[in-house]
Design a protein around this motif. Structure first.
Motif, PDB file in Angstrom:
ATOM      1  N   ILE A  63       0.559  -1.173  -0.045  1.00 44.67           N
ATOM      2  CA  ILE A  63      -0.022   0.124  -0.018  1.00 44.67           C
ATOM      3  C   ILE A  63       0.913   1.377   0.011  1.00 44.67           C
ATOM      4  CG2 ILE A  63      -1.585   1.405   1.237  1.00 44.67           C
ATOM      5  CD1 ILE A  63      -2.889  -1.517   2.265  1.00 44.67           C
ATOM      6  N   LEU A  64       2.082   1.071   0.890  1.00 45.91           N
ATOM      7  CA  LEU A  64       2.641   2.346   0.769  1.00 45.91           C
ATOM      8  C   LEU A  64       3.780   2.696  -0.359  1.00 45.91           C
ATOM      9  CD1 LEU A  64       3.682   2.214   4.627  1.00 45.91           C
ATOM     10  CD2 LEU A  64       2.312   4.151   3.565  1.00 45.91           C
ATOM     11  N   ALA A 107      -2.798  11.571  -0.115  1.00 46.21           N
ATOM     12  CA  ALA A 107      -2.092  10.303   0.022  1.00 46.21           C
ATOM     13  C   ALA A 107      -2.402   9.813   1.288  1.00 46.21           C
ATOM     14  CB  ALA A 107      -0.522  10.292  -0.019  1.00 46.21           C
ATOM     15  N   CYS A 108      -2.505  10.660   2.607  1.00 43.10           N
ATOM     16  CA  CYS A 108      -2.873   9.934   3.850  1.00 43.10           C
ATOM     17  C   CYS A 108      -4.008   9.511   3.906  1.00 43.10           C
ATOM     18  CB  CYS A 108      -2.644  11.275   4.836  1.00 43.10           C
ATOM     19  SG  CYS A 108      -2.591  10.807   6.499  1.00 43.10           S
ATOM     20  N   ILE A 112      -4.767   5.409   4.650  1.00 43.75           N
ATOM     21  CA  ILE A 112      -5.550   4.763   6.024  1.00 43.75           C
ATOM     22  C   ILE A 112      -6.748   3.877   5.340  1.00 43.75           C
ATOM     23  CG2 ILE A 112      -6.912   6.832   6.435  1.00 43.75           C
ATOM     24  CD1 ILE A 112      -5.694   4.205   8.715  1.00 43.75           C
ATOM     25  N   ASP A 113      -7.562   4.473   4.285  1.00 43.34           N
ATOM     26  CA  ASP A 113      -8.488   3.754   3.442  1.00 43.34           C
ATOM     27  C   ASP A 113      -8.147   2.447   2.943  1.00 43.34           C
ATOM     28  OD1 ASP A 113     -10.371   6.146   4.364  1.00 43.34           O
ATOM     29  OD2 ASP A 113     -10.456   6.557   1.965  1.00 43.34           O
ATOM     30  N   PRO A 137     -13.407  -5.925   9.129  1.00 45.28           N
ATOM     31  CA  PRO A 137     -12.092  -5.325   8.806  1.00 45.28           C
ATOM     32  C   PRO A 137     -12.401  -3.733   7.949  1.00 45.28           C
ATOM     33  CG  PRO A 137     -12.151  -7.358   7.757  1.00 45.28           C
ATOM     34  CD  PRO A 137     -13.491  -7.303   8.335  1.00 45.28           C
ATOM     35  N   ASP A 138     -13.540  -3.489   7.393  1.00 44.99           N
ATOM     36  CA  ASP A 138     -13.759  -2.256   6.942  1.00 44.99           C
ATOM     37  C   ASP A 138     -14.481  -1.270   7.620  1.00 44.99           C
ATOM     38  OD1 ASP A 138     -16.159  -3.667   6.848  1.00 44.99           O
ATOM     39  OD2 ASP A 138     -16.615  -3.054   4.764  1.00 44.99           O
ATOM     40  N   GLY A 139     -14.630  -1.512   8.977  1.00 39.42           N
ATOM     41  CA  GLY A 139     -15.223  -0.800   9.765  1.00 39.42           C
ATOM     42  C   GLY A 139     -14.493   0.650  10.212  1.00 39.42           C
ATOM     43  N   ASP A 140     -14.698   1.499  10.818  1.00 36.82           N
ATOM     44  CA  ASP A 140     -14.079   2.529  11.330  1.00 36.82           C
ATOM     45  C   ASP A 140     -13.161   2.236  12.483  1.00 36.82           C
ATOM     46  OD1 ASP A 140     -15.434   4.318   9.562  1.00 36.82           O
ATOM     47  OD2 ASP A 140     -16.839   4.830  10.990  1.00 36.82           O
ATOM     48  N   ALA A 141     -12.001   2.928  12.502  1.00 38.21           N
ATOM     49  CA  ALA A 141     -10.926   2.661  13.447  1.00 38.21           C
ATOM     50  C   ALA A 141     -11.400   3.227  14.700  1.00 38.21           C
ATOM     51  CB  ALA A 141      -9.653   3.368  13.140  1.00 38.21           C
TER      52      ALA A 141
END
Length: 141
Positions: A63-64, A107-108, A112-113, A137-141
């Motif tokens: 991802i990075l 990018a940030c 995270i998304d 896993p796709d829920g909010d942090a």
């Protein structure tokens, strides 16, 4: 040096931020995800994060690398905690340095998304009433 890490202890973001500093950078953007006390109207007392560490590290690094190719950034990094976290604790951090703010912000947000969508990290909520439940896993942090 790795840009993505899964850690099982609290971490300091200042050394991570310093690693992103560059004379080429005119902007820095970051995201911090903390353990909150409520989710969908239900009081939360703590969270436990679990990860498939080898795959999480590999996917996080991808991802990075994708972010570096997709956005005009200088560098980026991400750290995600695993284990039991109390209310208010830092669960995930993303930092990005870039020549300009638009690339840093974009990018940030994208990182995270993508981490939430693709990295095998699972969240187990512990509720104030003593119950507990796994979230997608796709829920909010």
């Amino acid at each position: 040096m790795k840009r993505f890490a899964i850690v099982d202890e609290a971490f300091d973001i200042e050394p991570l931020r310093e690693r992103l500093l560059s004379h080429q950078a005119g902007a820095y953007a970051s995201f911090e995800g903390w353990v909150r006390n409520i989710n969908e109207g239900r009081p939360v007392s703590a969270l436990t994060y679990e990860a498939y560490a080898a795959l999480a590290d590999s996917e996080g690094e991808k991802i990075l690398a994708e972010a570096a190719a997709r956005f005009a950034i200088i560098d980026a990094a991400c750290v995600h905690r695993v284990g039991r976290l109390a209310l208010g604790e830092l669960a995930v951090w993303v930092g990005v340095s870039a020549g300009h703010r638009d690339a840093a912000f974009s990018a940030c947000r994208w990182i995270i998304d993508e981490v939430k969508a693709r990295v095998p990290i699972w969240k187990h909520e512990h509720y104030a009433d003593g119950a507990a439940g796994w979230l997608h896993p796709d829920g909010d942090a």
